[in-house]
Design a protein around this motif. Structure first.
Motif, PDB file in Angstrom:
ATOM      1  N   HIS A 119      -6.669   5.765  -1.517  1.00 16.21           N
ATOM      2  CA  HIS A 119      -7.370   6.236  -0.296  1.00 16.21           C
ATOM      3  C   HIS A 119      -7.729   7.729  -0.304  1.00 16.21           C
ATOM      4  CE1 HIS A 119      -6.895   2.257   1.276  1.00 16.21           C
ATOM      5  NE2 HIS A 119      -5.581   2.341   1.296  1.00 16.21           N
ATOM      6  N   ARG A 153      -2.734   8.044   7.143  1.00 13.01           N
ATOM      7  CA  ARG A 153      -2.575   9.286   6.376  1.00 13.01           C
ATOM      8  C   ARG A 153      -3.034  10.562   7.087  1.00 13.01           C
ATOM      9  NH1 ARG A 153      -1.796   7.386   0.895  1.00 13.01           N
ATOM     10  NH2 ARG A 153      -1.789   5.119   1.034  1.00 13.01           N
ATOM     11  N   ASP A 162      -6.600   1.980   7.082  1.00  8.62           N
ATOM     12  CA  ASP A 162      -5.495   2.828   6.611  1.00  8.62           C
ATOM     13  C   ASP A 162      -5.157   3.968   7.586  1.00  8.62           C
ATOM     14  OD1 ASP A 162      -3.752   2.395   4.176  1.00  8.62           O
ATOM     15  OD2 ASP A 162      -3.935   4.567   4.122  1.00  8.62           O
ATOM     16  N   GLN A 186       6.820  -3.399  -0.849  1.00 13.12           N
ATOM     17  CA  GLN A 186       5.971  -3.848   0.265  1.00 13.12           C
ATOM     18  C   GLN A 186       6.319  -5.259   0.706  1.00 13.12           C
ATOM     19  OE1 GLN A 186       4.063  -1.978   1.837  1.00 13.12           O
ATOM     20  NE2 GLN A 186       3.031  -0.481   0.541  1.00 13.12           N
ATOM     21  N   HIS A 211      -9.411  -9.092  -1.850  1.00 12.70           N
ATOM     22  CA  HIS A 211      -8.098  -8.601  -1.437  1.00 12.70           C
ATOM     23  C   HIS A 211      -8.007  -8.526   0.085  1.00 12.70           C
ATOM     24  CE1 HIS A 211      -4.408  -6.356  -1.862  1.00 12.70           C
ATOM     25  NE2 HIS A 211      -4.885  -5.369  -1.133  1.00 12.70           N
TER      26      HIS A 211
HETATM   27  C1  SGN Z   1      -0.745  -0.268  -0.524  1.00 11.94           C
HETATM   28  C2  SGN Z   1      -2.018  -0.640   0.206  1.00 11.94           C
HETATM   29  C3  SGN Z   1      -2.731   0.608   0.666  1.00 11.94           C
HETATM   30  C4  SGN Z   1      -1.777   1.408   1.517  1.00 11.94           C
HETATM   31  C5  SGN Z   1      -0.531   1.709   0.730  1.00 11.94           C
HETATM   32  C6  SGN Z   1       0.512   2.455   1.505  1.00 11.94           C
HETATM   33  N1  SGN Z   1      -2.838  -1.456  -0.653  1.00 11.94           N
HETATM   34  O1  SGN Z   1      -1.052   0.441  -1.694  1.00 11.94           O
HETATM   35  O2  SGN Z   1      -3.870   0.260   1.405  1.00 11.94           O
HETATM   36  O3  SGN Z   1      -2.346   2.608   1.941  1.00 11.94           O
HETATM   37  O4  SGN Z   1       0.063   0.489   0.326  1.00 11.94           O
HETATM   38  O5  SGN Z   1       0.857   1.755   2.658  1.00 11.94           O
HETATM   39  S1  SGN Z   1      -2.430  -3.020  -0.768  1.00 11.94           S
HETATM   40  O6  SGN Z   1      -2.684  -3.392  -2.140  1.00 11.94           O
HETATM   41  O7  SGN Z   1      -1.052  -3.224  -0.382  1.00 11.94           O
HETATM   42  O8  SGN Z   1      -3.288  -3.767   0.084  1.00 11.94           O
HETATM   43  S2  SGN Z   1       2.238   2.050   3.287  1.00 11.94           S
HETATM   44  O9  SGN Z   1       2.242   1.500   4.648  1.00 11.94           O
HETATM   45  O10 SGN Z   1       3.229   1.414   2.474  1.00 11.94           O
HETATM   46  O11 SGN Z   1       2.360   3.497   3.298  1.00 11.94           O
END
Ligand code: SGN
Ligand code: CA
Length: 535
Positions: A455, A373, A371, A145, A248
């Motif tokens: 989620h 999905r 979010d 990420q 968060h």
């Molecule tokens: C992280 C986010 C989620 C999100 C997924 C997938 N939490 O787990 O809210 O749905 O990524 O996102 S966080 O801790 O990063 O805030 S994706 O865009 O990568 O599919």
């Protein structure tokens, strides 16, 4: 006199011809800049709607090119969407059904084909696969990420951490490559991939200050109670009031929560990591810029939260969410402006296709959610704009059902390259050239898998036409949902069991079956992926 005229004519023809040839060659091998942001909802682009935010720079792409109003994804989640874009295949075939599965790098991706055909290729920003990208000469990508503040990058030469704000840095890297590193004699494919506005939405301090002073209009469905919907909507964990986290997401300091004790839920330990993970990366100078804004948010929270009704809490969380999400986008917009300015100044704009899109849509409080999905509109649809001077008519709008599945073939087609036979999309070139008669698609196929996971959105697949959406939630439950997209644009009423829609259900089910067959998806594959997940 005659001789002079002949001489001038010959000169004109002679000097004209090579020009036209070069132009032709350039037109047939245009440069491509593929801009993709992470989780950028079309509701937050003023070319689509200026209800929430002005995005003058992203809008330039729409004003000078084509905007698609019905662009959508095959699976509304990050890494699977990127896999679909790169391979031109649905996830059940490319295997990247969710964020967890590894990406099979033996597959052909469209940048590899560009590279093989003499294009220079580069990628900067968020890819989201653990593996290094194939087919790009140069890359600096965020691990997973990535981070908003002082992010680490994976590069051809090893890892590096760059001080600053991620959106600015990704743009600096992109501009630097365009200005200093590429060979001006060859065309290029640039993948310019923003991390923003992905959760946890840490804006740059100046934008953070600016946007925390703003209030935003509430979506009509903010207080949705999920009546007349199926189990999936009711059990999903993405409600602002219930699932958005104080620290968060809303930027309440763990210390504030500890101090407030029983007045806030749930446990404070969880908040410490998720707050100081991203924010802890800031250096002293950066923190000094964030602190006064964090103080004001925290002081307000301390003074008001315990006395608020649930409705007021929901609204407060929505405003905090929008402030940070939109502030993050505002930086993306500024930086897209920097890139477009450079293309104009350098003269590159003329022969460069610029695409702007997101890896999927996002809920901005609609149905009370954040979010993505779901097959429901806000997450299923994605922004898409394409600028190509001299080819795409300025300010044009297209309403056809196009998908991220089509991007690879479109770009290959635009650059005059053959797409592999097993890609499953269609080139959008006829649409880009204004030839809608050549486009026959009436329905698209969607399939979401990542469950059980963050989620908690249940697995489902479905068919979507301009008029209807039929979805089958097939795992954990066996439920069908049908929405009348024209009569019920907010998708508040599942009319699957309504006798008035019986014949439509029959027809759509048959069409869905055909689509599953056409794209080679099946009950066996559904089960295969459930089994793989459980291993
Ligand atoms: C992280 C986010 C989620 C999100 C997924 C997938 N939490 O787990 O809210 O749905 O990524 O996102 S966080 O801790 O990063 O805030 S994706 O865009 O990568 O599919
Ligand atoms: Ca995403």
């Amino acid at each position: 006199m005659k001789q002079l005229a002949f001489f001038l004519l010959t000169l004109a023809l002679f000097s004209c011809n090579p020009g036209t040839e070069t132009q032709k060659k350039a037109q047939s091998r245009p440069n491509i800049i593929f801009i993709m942001s992470d989780d950028h909802a079309y509701q937050a682009i003023s070319a689509y709607s200026n209800r929430l935010l002005e995005t003058p720079n992203i809008d330039r792409i729409a004003k000078q090119g084509m905007r698609f109003t019905n662009a959508c994804v095959t699976n509304s989640i990050c890494a699977p969407s990127r896999a679909t874009i790169l391979t031109g295949k649905h996830n059940h075939l490319n295997g990247k059904i969710d964020n967890r599965m590894p990406f099979d790098t033996t597959q052909v991706t469209f940048p590899q084909i560009f590279q093989d055909n003499g294009y220079q290729t580069a990628m900067f920003g968020k890819l989201h696969f653990g593996n290094n990208p194939k087919g790009v000469d140069e890359f600096k990508i965020l691990p997973g990420q990535g981070n908003y503040i002082n992010p680490r990058f994976i590069t051809n030469e090893g890892d590096t951490t760059i001080t600053g704000y991620v959106t600015d840095i990704i743009t600096d890297l992109t501009l630097n490559w365009l200005q200093e590193e590429r060979n001006e004699d060859e065309p290029f494919l640039m993948m310019y991939l923003h991390k923003a506005p992905h959760r946890p939405w840490w804006p740059r301090p100046d934008k953070f200050a600016e946007f925390t002073r703003k209030q935003f209009p509430l979506p009509e469905t903010l207080f949705d109670s999920y009546e007349n919907r199926g189990a999936a909507a009711k059990t999903a964990e993405m409600n602002l009031l219930t699932h958005m986290m104080y620290s968060h997401d809303s930027k309440i300091r763990p210390e504030t929560l500890e101090e407030m004790g029983e007045k806030v839920q749930p446990s404070v330990r969880e908040f410490r990591n998720s707050f100081y993970g991203p924010y802890g990366r800031a250096n002293e100078e950066q923190k000094a810029a964030y602190e006064p804004i964090l103080d004001s948010i925290n002081n307000y929270f301390k003074a008001n939260w315990p006395g608020m009704t649930d409705r007021e809490k929901m609204i407060w969380k929505y405003q905090r969410y929008m402030q940070d999400y939109l502030a993050s986008i505002s930086s993306v917009d500024d930086n897209v402006g920097r890139l477009l300015d450079y293309l104009d100044e350098s003269g590159l704009a003329e022969n460069t296709i610029v695409v702007y899109t997101s890896d999927q849509g996002f809920f901005l409080g609609e149905h009370g959610w954040f979010d993505k999905r779901f097959i429901y509109n806000e997450s299923f649809k994605t922004p898409l704009m394409v600028r190509w001077p001299g080819v795409v008519e300025e300010g044009s709008v297209n309403t056809e059902m196009v998908q991220n599945l089509d991007f690879a073939q479109t770009l290959l087609d635009a650059a005059g390259m053959e797409a592999p036979q097993d890609m499953q999309g269609e080139s959008l070139l006829p649409l880009l050239k204004g030839n809608e008669d050549a486009w026959e698609r009436e329905a698209v196929y969607y399939h979401y898998y990542e469950y059980p996971a963050v989620h908690m959105v249940k697995r489902h697949y479905g068919i979507v036409t301009e008029e209807y959406k039929l979805a089958h939630f097939y795992h954990d439950v066996d439920e069908w949902e049908l929405y009348d997209r024209l009569k019920d644009p907010n998708e508040l009423k599942n009319v699957y069991a309504d006798p008035a829609y019986a014949s439509i259900v029959t027809k759509l089910k048959a069409d869905l079956k055909d689509l599953r067959k056409k794209y080679q998806d099946s009950v066996e594959l559904d089960q295969h992926y459930i089994d793989l997940y459980n291993q």
